[in-house]
Design an enzyme around this catalytic site. Structure first.
Site, PDB file in Angstrom:
ATOM      1  N   GLY A  21      -7.815   9.363  -0.072  1.00 27.98           N
ATOM      2  CA  GLY A  21      -8.415   9.712   1.216  1.00 27.98           C
ATOM      3  C   GLY A  21      -7.609   9.161   2.362  1.00 27.98           C
ATOM      4  O   GLY A  21      -6.672   8.387   2.157  1.00 27.98           O
ATOM      5  N   ASN A  22      -7.942   9.573   3.567  1.00 28.73           N
ATOM      6  CA  ASN A  22      -7.294   9.068   4.775  1.00 28.73           C
ATOM      7  C   ASN A  22      -8.173   7.997   5.415  1.00 28.73           C
ATOM      8  O   ASN A  22      -9.393   8.039   5.274  1.00 28.73           O
ATOM      9  CB  ASN A  22      -7.126  10.197   5.802  1.00 28.73           C
ATOM     10  CG  ASN A  22      -6.047  11.171   5.413  1.00 28.73           C
ATOM     11  OD1 ASN A  22      -5.233  10.903   4.540  1.00 28.73           O
ATOM     12  ND2 ASN A  22      -6.040  12.310   6.054  1.00 28.73           N
ATOM     13  N   ARG A  23      -7.545   7.094   6.149  1.00 31.31           N
ATOM     14  CA  ARG A  23      -8.319   6.151   6.953  1.00 31.31           C
ATOM     15  C   ARG A  23      -8.924   6.912   8.122  1.00 31.31           C
ATOM     16  O   ARG A  23      -8.208   7.582   8.863  1.00 31.31           O
ATOM     17  CB  ARG A  23      -7.401   5.062   7.495  1.00 31.31           C
ATOM     18  CG  ARG A  23      -7.248   3.903   6.553  1.00 31.31           C
ATOM     19  CD  ARG A  23      -6.286   2.899   7.115  1.00 31.31           C
ATOM     20  NE  ARG A  23      -6.705   2.382   8.418  1.00 31.31           N
ATOM     21  CZ  ARG A  23      -5.901   1.682   9.212  1.00 31.31           C
ATOM     22  NH1 ARG A  23      -4.673   1.435   8.854  1.00 31.31           N
ATOM     23  NH2 ARG A  23      -6.341   1.232  10.371  1.00 31.31           N
TER      24      ARG A  23
END
Ligand code: C5P
Length: 210
Positions: A21-23
């Site tokens: 996932g992305n931050r």
């Protein structure tokens, strides 16, 4: 206006425990939702997994993966005028998801495939009276990449901002339009920024789609 906003990250499962996932905090999406309500608009939010609170008075749809966000956006967008794609969608997902928790080994390879480009798909499906707005988060001051995404994703406006905006309460941004116009917006709170963004988005209506 009926506004559809996406917020937060997506999670692409590796196994029942791990994900790619992305931050992303979801603060920008939440600020946009508040600004939409303040402006008297109808607001729907499609949210990935976020800890930040979303305001009362919106329609909220919770999703986890990019595929789920894609399906939710394509289903909801026809009933809205404007899509603001503030979510940090994961770019890749594992090709295979293990149904059991993988045991720890010295080294593993995870084969990934690109996720669907949600805002590009929504832009391709938009009617003449609908508008799409996206974000371009870049490490350096790379406006060319934002211009390229504006065209490739069929957007009516794009927000360039730097990775410093991640998880921050403030944002410094440049708004860009398909006709080449640019508007730099010096650092301010995401709440104040959201008001400006919605004003500029409102001005997209009544013009030919970009
Ligand atoms: O290409 P990049 O991820 O930088 O593009 C950012 C914009 O595209 C954002 O508005 C983001 O929400 C959207 N996006 C998307 N689907 C993806 C990746 C990004 O809609 N798979």
């Amino acid at each position: 206006m009926k506004i559809l906003i996406t917020a937060g990250p997506t999670r692409e499962a590796i196994d029942p425990v791990r994900y790619i996932g992305n931050r992303s905090s979801g603060k920008m999406g939440a600020a946009l939702a508040q600004a939409g309500l303040r402006g008297g608009h109808t607001v729907s939010v499609i949210a990935g997994p976020i800890a930040v609170a979303l305001p009362e008075g919106i329609e909220r749809i919770d999703v986890e993966s990019a595929a789920q966000m894609h399906a939710a956006v394509m289903q909801a967008f026809p009933a809205h005028d404007l899509l603001i794609m503030a979510a940090a969608v994961a770019d890749y997902r594992p090709v295979r998801r293990s149904s059991e928790k993988l045991t720890r080994r010295g080294r593993i390879l995870i084969e990934c495939e690109a996720t669907e480009d949600i805002v590009a798909a929504a832009s391709a499906a938009k009617r003449g009276d609908q508008r799409t707005v996206g974000f371009s988060l870049e490490s350096g001051r790379d406006l060319d990449r934002a211009v390229e995404k504006l065209g490739r994703k069929g957007l009516d406006m794009i927000v360039y901002n730097s990775t410093q905006a991640m998880d921050s309460a403030t944002v410094e941004a440049v708004l860009l339009w398909p006709d080449g116009r640019q508007e730099p917006l010096p650092c301010r709170s995401k709440v104040d920024f959201a008001d400006i963004l919605l004003k500029r988005a409102g001005a997209l209506f009544g013009k030919t789609a970009g």
